[in-house]
Design an enzyme around this catalytic site. Structure first.
Site, PDB file in Angstrom:
ATOM      1  N   ASN A 182      54.262  78.613  77.376  1.00  0.00           N
ATOM      2  CA  ASN A 182      52.902  78.739  76.807  1.00  0.00           C
ATOM      3  C   ASN A 182      52.648  77.686  75.735  1.00  0.00           C
ATOM      4  OD1 ASN A 182      54.697  79.985  75.026  1.00  0.00           O
ATOM      5  ND2 ASN A 182      53.182  81.465  74.304  1.00  0.00           N
TER       6      ASN A 182
ATOM      7  N   ASN B 294      53.999  90.993  68.878  1.00  0.00           N
ATOM      8  CA  ASN B 294      53.526  91.570  70.134  1.00  0.00           C
ATOM      9  C   ASN B 294      54.637  91.508  71.180  1.00  0.00           C
ATOM     10  OD1 ASN B 294      51.874  92.641  72.087  1.00  0.00           O
ATOM     11  ND2 ASN B 294      50.914  90.686  72.609  1.00  0.00           N
TER      12      ASN B 294
ATOM     13  N   ASP C 124      62.777  86.120  71.368  1.00  0.00           N
ATOM     14  CA  ASP C 124      61.320  85.907  71.307  1.00  0.00           C
ATOM     15  C   ASP C 124      60.969  85.136  70.031  1.00  0.00           C
ATOM     16  OD1 ASP C 124      58.643  85.834  71.876  1.00  0.00           O
ATOM     17  OD2 ASP C 124      58.289  87.985  71.633  1.00  0.00           O
TER      18      ASP C 124
ATOM     19  N   PHE D 142      50.540  86.731  65.915  1.00  0.00           N
ATOM     20  CA  PHE D 142      51.649  87.615  66.283  1.00  0.00           C
ATOM     21  C   PHE D 142      52.936  86.790  66.347  1.00  0.00           C
ATOM     22  CE2 PHE D 142      48.030  89.850  68.281  1.00  0.00           C
ATOM     23  CZ  PHE D 142      48.313  91.178  67.989  1.00  0.00           C
ATOM     24  N   GLY D 143      54.047  87.307  65.837  1.00  0.00           N
ATOM     25  CA  GLY D 143      55.329  86.637  66.077  1.00  0.00           C
ATOM     26  C   GLY D 143      56.232  86.554  64.871  1.00  0.00           C
TER      27      GLY D 143
END
Ligand SMILES: [Zn+2]
Length: 438
Positions: A97, A281, A308, A326-327
């Site tokens: 992504n 997320n 992640d 998010f993250g």
């Protein structure tokens, strides 16, 4: 400098070989040459004293966001792989992504070229499932595989169309490459910020219910059962998902799954405490969920731990909670946050190391990685199980300093990382000395 290196006197743990004992490990020409005790089978070698340390295969992260191209303010292949080395990782699989996304031969060639030039550890790109990650049209998975894609995912988004997911899984069945799905029903999660429960009530925000994840997990398991393709469930966050995966595995469905360090160790209460830094997320869930995930990891229902790693700039994480990205930046704290679980649960040290080494190698189908077997690439992590250290994000190699663990003291520290025999990270307290046998 000798061309052989002996890692001496450590507790060597290699779950791939069921090996756990004090031993010496000899590295020669970038490969594991010998594992044993007594005089090594070479005359001249350098020595790294690993007494009181754990010596294991270098970690493999199946879920890393390196952000390049397009997100270089957050991370680059150079900084992300340095962060990996600090965290004990010698292989990272980077999610597609990026901007533009990794959905073509040109983009995969770009990532592999930059990684070869600027990366300090191995980078395996993951290709998109759909063209442009738009969810409308299946990407040319064969072309992506021919150009180095080790798996396929639209991570950041789910594969929305069951028809496309089904065709991707048919490809997976024929070519032995996992389809990694970020399981989120966007109708249910739309506008959601935190777990639907205590966090959403206390913060007055729209919640993301557990069913947003579980509905897609259920669909993917059905499609994997039907097609025989290998689905890998990314960042499992709920007890319900773990139960679904357990039942599917018992029924012989070709599924593997991962859990992140943060979903194992933090809950929605931490979102109330750390606010934006704990916004992630899927969201941090309840204690009941973390306990269920830990059990699932301990008994093999969840195969691996993946970080992640999602680095962001300070500006992306500041301000109003609903606008923050998010993250969590996770590569450098993964081991330190996980070692505590071994101390307080049924998760054994061997299981934890397996979940970071041979586990991900098996998900990818690479028997040569994630092990210290003779002949394997000399990818090694050396860590101190008991050493306490302060998480000082100003010293991170990653550009992403977004972590709720900032300022905390963790137990368990990576002391050295070797990638194909070369030290890519060495704690200042360790030294490599050259010696010759008499
Ligand atoms: Zn995701």
């Amino acid at each position: 400098m000798a061309d052989a290196l002996l890692i001496k006197g450590g507790r060597v743990i290699d779950p791939a070989q069921n090996f756990d004992q004090t031993a010496d490990l000899l590295i020669k020409e970038g490969k594991i040459a010998w594992l044993g005790q007594g005089a090594p089978p070479v005359a001249v070698y350098a020595v790294l004293d690993a007494s009181d340390l754990i010596v294991c295969p270098g970690f493999i992260d199946l879920h890393t966001h390196l952000r390049q191209p397009g997100g270089e303010a957050k991370e680059t292949i150079a900084t992300g792989t340095l962060a990996a080395a600090r965290g004990g990782f010698t292989t990272v699989c980077c999610m597609p992504n990026t901007e533009p996304p990794l959905d073509s031969e040109a983009m995969l060639t770009y990532v592999r070229t930059v990684a070869a030039r600027e990366g300090v550890v191995r980078v395996f790109p993951i290709g998109c499932v759909t063209v442009g990650r738009k969810g409308l049209e299946l990407a040319d998975l064969n072309e992506l595989e021919m150009n180095g894609a080790v798996a396929f995912s639209d991570d950041g988004s789910p594969v929305g169309s069951p028809d496309i997911m089904r065709r991707a899984l048919e490809y997976s069945r024929d070519y032995q490459r996992p389809i990694i799905d970020h399981c989120e029903n966007l109708f249910l999660s739309q506008g959601g910020q935190v777990n639907e429960g205590i966090a959403s009530l206390e913060m007055g925000l729209r919640g993301i219910p557990a069913t947003a994840e579980e509905l897609i997990v259920r669909r993917d398991l059905d499609l994997a059962r039907e097609t025989g393709g290998h689905v890998h469930i990314a960042h499992v966050s709920t007890e319900g998902s773990a139960d679904l995966i357990r039942a599917a595995k018992e029924a012989g469905v070709p599924v593997t799954a991962e859990v992140t360090p943060h979903h194992l160790t933090l809950t929605e209460d931490d979102v109330l405490k750390y606010k934006n830094m704990a916004k992630v997320n899927p969201p941090l869930r309840t204690e009941r969920d973390t306990e269920a995930l830990l059990r699932a990891l301990s008994d093999g229902v969840i195969d691996i731990v993946a970080t992640d790693h999602a680095p962001h700039t300070a500006a992306d994480k500041e301000g109003d909670f609903t606008k923050a990205a998010f993250g969590i930046s996770g590569l450098e704290t993964a081991l330190g946050s996980l070692v505590g679980l071994v101390m307080r649960s049924d998760l054994s040290l061997n299981n934890l190391i397996a979940a970071l080494t041979v586990g991900p190698a098996r998900v990818l189908g690479y028997a040569q990685l994630g092990t210290l077997e003779t002949g394997a690439p000399a990818d090694v992590c050396i860590f101190d199980l008991h050493k306490q250290w302060l998480v000082d994000t100003t010293k991170f190699a990653s550009k992403g300093r977004n972590t709720p663990l900032a300022g905390q003291t963790l137990t368990g520290k990576v002391m050295a990382t070797l990638y194909v025999g070369r030290p890519v990270y060495l704690d200042e307290s360790l030294k490599i000395e050259t010696k010759a046998t008499p």
